[in-house]
Design an enzyme around this catalytic site. Structure first.
Site, mmCIF file in Angstrom:
data_model
loop_
_atom_site.group_PDB
_atom_site.id
_atom_site.type_symbol
_atom_site.label_atom_id
_atom_site.label_comp_id
_atom_site.label_asym_id
_atom_site.label_seq_id
_atom_site.Cartn_x
_atom_site.Cartn_y
_atom_site.Cartn_z
ATOM 1 N N THR A 111 -0.730 5.953 2.548
ATOM 2 C CA THR A 111 -1.978 5.248 2.829
ATOM 3 C C THR A 111 -1.746 4.415 4.079
ATOM 4 O OG1 THR A 111 -2.624 5.108 0.498
ATOM 5 C CG2 THR A 111 -3.619 3.511 1.996
ATOM 6 N N ARG A 142 -7.143 5.666 -5.873
ATOM 7 C CA ARG A 142 -6.869 7.084 -6.119
ATOM 8 C C ARG A 142 -7.173 7.462 -7.573
ATOM 9 N NH1 ARG A 142 -0.817 7.568 -4.132
ATOM 10 N NH2 ARG A 142 -1.165 9.799 -4.568
ATOM 11 N N ILE A 177 0.877 -1.167 0.000
ATOM 12 C CA ILE A 177 0.000 0.000 0.000
ATOM 13 C C ILE A 177 0.920 1.224 0.000
ATOM 14 C CG2 ILE A 177 -2.021 -1.057 1.054
ATOM 15 C CD1 ILE A 177 -1.210 -0.045 3.738
ATOM 16 N N ASP A 178 0.434 2.314 -0.528
ATOM 17 C CA ASP A 178 1.262 3.505 -0.696
ATOM 18 C C ASP A 178 1.808 4.016 0.637
ATOM 19 O OD1 ASP A 178 0.641 3.427 -3.387
ATOM 20 O OD2 ASP A 178 -1.011 4.866 -3.199
ATOM 21 N N LYS A 179 2.908 4.728 0.559
ATOM 22 C CA LYS A 179 3.537 5.325 1.736
ATOM 23 C C LYS A 179 2.522 6.109 2.560
ATOM 24 C CE LYS A 179 6.815 8.970 3.012
ATOM 25 N NZ LYS A 179 7.780 9.978 2.522
#
Length: 316
Positions: free
Chosen positions: A146, A244, A142-144
């Site tokens: 998030t 997103r 998962i994104d930094k």
């Protein structure tokens, strides 16, 4: 070329004609894996006539490609004593609740201080080796910026079993997102193809059918807010930046997402007052079949404090 950069020139043969670019190059350059070539293509390091392409582009016999290999970097991650929020752990896997701001694995610009560094310390190095020395145990990311749930494999058997579930889209993943505006209809399905942006290679974008990867998100409006909404997003697929990109695509980008949206009138002062500097996205639910025991597992994570405070500020 200096600084350890290597240049490889190669030409597509008759045997590779009609293949995807990444597969054709993997045939011609056996020392480079297909995944490595795919990454180089997406980074714009593989060109033909000075132009970049995408991994799925079909190639023709006689096409010439230039591969620019960056200098090798020691990628092995080191164990670091970084606090972890552990939701579940057994002999085969571990589920963590990642805070916003923590990078999942080492990469250029973030060589340490990542989730992987923390896991290596916590698990005494006992993580699946399938992801390589830089990404031990990592099955998905998962994104930094998030927050939320992530499952990590401690054994190769668990890694392989989890990877199969991600591939066949049987993993349950629900995200909580706070978006600009109120979606209409309130519930729906976004079904597109997602690939690298032609304008900015660091961004993803919606493309025509067949270009990029098929991506499906089911969304449901949970609560109407002042000029915004709390939305639940269920991932049918798991593409880079999927939630997103999809919410921005239907006109409701995530609040705080500087990449796929921009602060709308009336929100800037709220975000500045709260010090809210990330996309309002949280991986809330994660469900899967234990790859070794066969047990059905499902985990929930409460909204982090920063998103809860943002909700309070936006209540009608």
């Amino acid at each position: 070329m200096g600084s350890g950069v290597s240049i490889i020139e190669t030409t597509i043969g008759e045997a590779q004609a009609g293949m995807r670019l990444d597969r054709a190059l993997a045939d011609l350059l056996p020392d480079l894996s297909r995944e490595r070539l795919k990454a180089l293509i997406l980074d714009g390091r593989i060109t033909s006539g000075g132009r970049t392409s995408n991994p799925s582009a079909k190639v023709a016999a006689g096409q010439c490609f230039t591969v620019t290999l960056p200098p090798p970097v020691e990628a092995e991650a080191a164990a670091q004593d970084i606090p972890l929020a552990i939701v579940h752990e057994d002999a085969d896997l571990i589920v963590v609740d990642k805070p916003a701001g923590l990078v999942v694995h080492p990469a250029v610009g973030n060589l340490d201080g990542t989730l992987v560094n923390a896991l290596l310390h916590h698990c005494r190095g006992r993580l699946s080796g399938i992801g390589g020395v830089a990404r031990p145990g990592i099955v998905h990311r998962i994104d930094k910026d998030t927050s939320g749930l992530l499952v990590v494999a401690k054994t190769d058997k668990a890694h392989e079993g989890l990877a199969r579930q991600f591939k066949d889209h049987s993993i349950e993943r629900l995200y909580a997102a706070i978006v600009y505006g109120v979606p209409a209809p309130g519930n729906g399905k976004v079904d597109t193809w997602i690939g690298r942006s032609d304008v900015d290679r660091k961004k993803m974008a919606v493309h025509r059918e067949g270009r990029g990867k098929h991506a499906v998100t089911h969304y449901r409006t949970v609560e109407r807010l002042a000029g915004a909404a709390l939305v639940e997003c269920r991932l049918e697929t798991g593409r880079t930046h999927q939630v997103r990109v999809h919410m921005a695509h239907i006109g409701h980008p995530l609040i705080g997402d500087a990449v796929y949206g921009r602060d709308r009138k009336g929100f800037k002062s709220i975000l500045e007052t709260l010090g809210f500097k990330r996309q309002a996205l949280h991986a809330r639910t994660l469900g899967f079949i234990h790859p070794v025991t066969g047990e059905s597992l499902r985990f929930e994570s409460v909204l982090p404090a920063d998103m809860q405070e943002l909700l309070r500020q936006l209540h009608v």
